[in-house]
Design an enzyme around this catalytic site. Sequence first.
Site, PDB file in Angstrom:
ATOM      1  N   ASN A  68      56.996  94.916  37.904  1.00 30.57           N
ATOM      2  CA  ASN A  68      57.884  93.766  38.116  1.00 30.57           C
ATOM      3  C   ASN A  68      59.319  94.285  38.104  1.00 30.57           C
ATOM      4  OD1 ASN A  68      58.252  90.885  38.471  1.00 30.57           O
ATOM      5  ND2 ASN A  68      59.115  90.849  36.423  1.00 30.57           N
TER       6      ASN A  68
ATOM      7  N   ASP B   7      55.017  91.925  40.814  1.00 27.63           N
ATOM      8  CA  ASP B   7      54.965  92.368  42.219  1.00 27.63           C
ATOM      9  C   ASP B   7      53.653  93.039  42.553  1.00 27.63           C
ATOM     10  OD1 ASP B   7      57.997  92.135  41.669  1.00 27.63           O
ATOM     11  OD2 ASP B   7      57.732  92.197  43.846  1.00 27.63           O
TER      12      ASP B   7
ATOM     13  N   ARG C 167      59.320  96.601  52.533  1.00 24.32           N
ATOM     14  CA  ARG C 167      59.451  96.852  51.083  1.00 24.32           C
ATOM     15  C   ARG C 167      58.083  97.340  50.556  1.00 24.32           C
ATOM     16  NH1 ARG C 167      62.504  92.466  47.627  1.00 24.32           N
ATOM     17  NH2 ARG C 167      62.946  94.307  46.374  1.00 24.32           N
TER      18      ARG C 167
HETATM   19  O1  MRU Z   1      63.433  92.489  44.261  1.00 26.31           O
HETATM   20  P1  MRU Z   1      62.871  91.094  44.179  1.00 26.31           P
HETATM   21  O2  MRU Z   1      63.891  90.050  43.925  1.00 26.31           O
HETATM   22  O3  MRU Z   1      61.978  90.789  45.363  1.00 26.31           O
HETATM   23  O4  MRU Z   1      61.927  91.150  42.898  1.00 26.31           O
HETATM   24  C1  MRU Z   1      61.251  89.989  42.520  1.00 26.31           C
HETATM   25  C2  MRU Z   1      60.498  90.118  41.257  1.00 26.31           C
HETATM   26  O5  MRU Z   1      60.487  91.151  40.621  1.00 26.31           O
HETATM   27  C3  MRU Z   1      59.683  88.932  40.843  1.00 26.31           C
HETATM   28  O6  MRU Z   1      59.596  88.861  39.465  1.00 26.31           O
HETATM   29  C4  MRU Z   1      58.269  89.053  41.427  1.00 26.31           C
HETATM   30  O7  MRU Z   1      58.323  89.317  42.798  1.00 26.31           O
HETATM   31  C5  MRU Z   1      57.467  87.833  41.193  1.00 26.31           C
HETATM   32  S1  MRU Z   1      58.026  86.475  42.128  1.00 26.31           S
HETATM   33  C6  MRU Z   1      57.011  85.142  41.874  1.00 26.31           C
END
Ligand code: MRU
Length: 338
Positions: free
Chosen positions: A240, A230, A82
């Site tokens: 995010n 993120d 990712r």
């Molecule tokens: O696609 P995801 O579910 O991995 O995305 C997660 C998010 O956007 C969260 O808000 C971010 O990773 C912070 S987690 C502490």
Amino acid sequence: MIETIQWTESGVVMIDQTRLPREEIYVTCSDHLQVADAIRSMVIRGAPAIGVAAAMGIALGMQNAVSAADFDQICETLRRTRPTAVNLFWAIERMRRVFAEAAGRSLPEIREKLISEAIQIRFEDIAINECIGKNGAALIPDRKTVLTHCNAGALATAGYGTALGVIRAAVAAGKHIDVFADETRPFLQGARLTVWELQHDHIPATLITDNMAGHFLHSGRIGCVLVGADRIAANGDVANKIGTYSLAVLAKENNVPFYVAAPISTLDLSLASGDQIPIEQRAAAEVTHVQGVPVAPEGTAVLNPAFDVTPNRYVSAIITERGVARAPYLESLRKQLT
Ligand code: MRU
């Protein structure tokens, strides 16, 4: 406590986040390819949890490796899972350093060092989240509702959570708050994971659809918006979950503070602004289908960016384990690193 990911004798054990809340099932990955698949398919997700998984994946890969020369290929496989959460690359770099320091040692010794580093990253992540919680709790208005997006909880980390960690700490400090969880289309992390997690801790949670946020932000009920991240660029722009940017604009329009809770490992000060953050594009089926059931005509054109970038001017504060950073972020974030 909810156990998101653990290193065990039989492999890396993760709670399967694609099956929650209907089933609480744990999967065991016995090689790094299975860990990479688990990250890609979002069996495990959330920036800090992805970092821990990558570190454990590398340790697992080297358990099965025939020689130290396999290390680069294992790291590359995990790197390609990712693109947006910088914690993934941060964790891989940390494992690389340990590998480099162990140069010249026997393969069993290298394996031991990588395993203990991965376990240490998991352990530190929980402690870091508890610090973020303590640093952020004072910002949460008492007797109000906190609006959150996606899942930045125990499930998105090794435990306790970032945004939900702040909520947990505020509740532990005696604040009377409740949480509105955006359902978070298309993957429904809010509906499936955040509500499940808050119910687990008996923190009152109400599910709303993403398009209800403006209505409730205008109502006066919401004391603050609180989300995870993120990747955060040097100027304080925040990547995010898709939909975060719209929430931030709506929060500013309604004079509601917009807070971001994230560990230092989510900072990417090598990027001047959020424009340089790579945004993951995910499969069309996540949008055209809900839990496997089609909701759009066959052949529908789809775009599915998994993240958006909130410009720093909408961010009231960034809460890390080192304290609370405010604008100008170019200075305040750099200070957190020193
Ligand atoms: O696609 P995801 O579910 O991995 O995305 C997660 C998010 O956007 C969260 O808000 C971010 O990773 C912070 S987690 C502490």
